[in-house]
Scaffold this active site. Sequence first.
Site, mmCIF file in Angstrom:
data_model
loop_
_atom_site.group_PDB
_atom_site.id
_atom_site.type_symbol
_atom_site.label_atom_id
_atom_site.label_comp_id
_atom_site.label_asym_id
_atom_site.label_seq_id
_atom_site.Cartn_x
_atom_site.Cartn_y
_atom_site.Cartn_z
ATOM 1 C CE LYS A 191 -1.844 2.734 2.880
ATOM 2 N NZ LYS A 191 -1.670 3.948 2.046
ATOM 3 N N GLY A 244 7.353 5.157 7.601
ATOM 4 C CA GLY A 244 6.514 6.348 7.665
ATOM 5 C C GLY A 244 6.768 7.092 8.951
ATOM 6 C CB SER A 245 4.805 9.720 10.579
ATOM 7 O OG SER A 245 3.568 9.051 10.742
ATOM 8 N N GLY A 249 3.627 4.793 12.995
ATOM 9 C CA GLY A 249 4.413 3.620 13.371
ATOM 10 C C GLY A 249 4.032 3.095 14.750
ATOM 11 C CD GLU A 266 13.842 0.950 8.887
ATOM 12 O OE1 GLU A 266 14.366 2.014 9.279
ATOM 13 O OE2 GLU A 266 14.345 -0.164 9.063
ATOM 14 C CB CYS A 300 13.715 9.376 7.089
ATOM 15 S SG CYS A 300 14.650 8.347 5.930
ATOM 16 C CD GLU A 397 10.749 13.157 10.269
ATOM 17 O OE1 GLU A 397 9.573 12.792 10.469
ATOM 18 O OE2 GLU A 397 11.584 12.479 9.655
#
Length: 493
Positions: A191, A244-245, A249, A266, A300, A397
């Site tokens: 996805k 992703g974020s 996550g 990740e 990232c 971030e």
Amino acid sequence: MTTHLDLPMLPNVADFISRPHASFIDGREGAPDGEAIDSIDPSSGATITTVEAASAATVDRAVRSAHAAFVGSWSTMSPPARERVLHRLADLLEQYATELAQYDALESGKPAAFVEAVDVALAVEQFRYYAGWPTKLQGATIAVPDVTNHVYTRREPLGVVVAITPWNFPLCQAAIKLAPALAAGNTIVLKPSEMTSLSSLRLAELAIEAGMPPGVLNVVTGPGNPTGAALTSHPLVHSITFTGSEQVGRELGRSAGGALKHASLELGGKNPHIIFADADIEAATASAATTAFFYSGQVCFAGSRLLVERSALDQVMAGLESYAGQLVLGAGLDPASTMGPLSSERQREKVERYLNGAGGRVAFGGSRPGGALADGYFLEPTAVVDAGDQDAVVTDEIFGPVVVVQPFDDVDEVVLRANTTDLGLTAGVWTQDLRRAHDVSARLQAGTIWVNTYGSFNAAAPWGGYKSSGLGRDCGPEGLDKYLQTKTVWMGL
Ligand code: NAD
């Protein structure tokens, strides 16, 4: 107003975006079903095409297709045959590199030439590296006290793996997940982010052309909720691999834990990039500027927190500002562009909130460019100074073209400060003192440390986060291991 859609693009790309898209299941893209989501050109806000928001029923079809292919064809295919398919797919990615790069450039705004040179090349590398593994998977024989037993292990795939990828490296992240999972014998439902689905759909077509049996790679399009959530909670799914974020996550980690599914995560980074005064300051500054503003800082591993030994601070700041002044903001398909927009208006507003009231002050940049770029989600390359270590601009971030620059005075101080954030994806160190380089590399809490370089990446080198930057590793043998399970066989002799 110039948009991506007015710029020259390959005929294949023009054709692909001329129709609405749907999920790719059992070897082909179906007719769009359910709600259509606009795929947006972030350089102008114009609609490129639409993708379906896959319903729970579509998700179920995709998972069942992957399950049937796992049982039926892929896990039992001979290892050399699996290797050949993965190599052929790598060949096709190379053959269609320009086309694939244009999809990601259209939907993400990243300069197409950079996407081709970096993202597509990394995707090819993943398939080539992991194509070498199916013939090298090995179990072991185990010496047990009772010698009337022959005991050995088999390394077996997990089954259906769900891969969920972020918008910022669509093709490349798909390859990072797919290549090892497929090499290990699993089948996939991918996805992609609802913002950047096109290259993943095209990748699925190329997989069929490469000889991958239908159902081995399915792609469902749609948002995290309900599409992604239906996918990750499906009972036939045994493993989730997510990039992703941190926020999503954590959510996925909780639900996967509850359902006892394998999960690797990740996540984001706020990466300290440290320049000691003895370094080659020119090279360090060029690298610091490149990594801060590459892909508008929506990376990232962006070196978004720059710690500079005080005596080198003025020189580094001047170099950063000069580099920023030379960047050409523009649409992804504009060959002159060296920096694209932010992914969405929402993301731009989020970045602007960090520039107003989250600590420090803007030293340069920080504005929205006008003129031909006014309709896009552009923001000038920006440096923030005078921020404290606890300010949100330093700890969070930001995911924008923003570098926070802070001075330091000695090595113990900088290591302590670099480790204060809860994230630990990457870090950089610039020094000519070998002893200090190794010492600081050992003490920094991050999954990757770059010394006198920044941003190098290879399929063979493990990649992942310390602390809240993630769980598990992509790339290298560890990246393969997580898609395998060990079976122990006891045989009475
Ligand atoms: P995001 O977390 O918003 O979305 C990532 C993916 O998760 C998308 O496909 C989204 O649709 C899906 N998703 C969202 N909610 C979900 C749910 N409840 N269930 C299932 N799926 C769901 O992240 P993003 O904005 O697309 O990407 C940017 C983030 O990714 C940044 O934090 C960046 O640092 C991180 N990232 C990390 C790495 C790495 O290697 N560590 C690489 C690239 C990006």
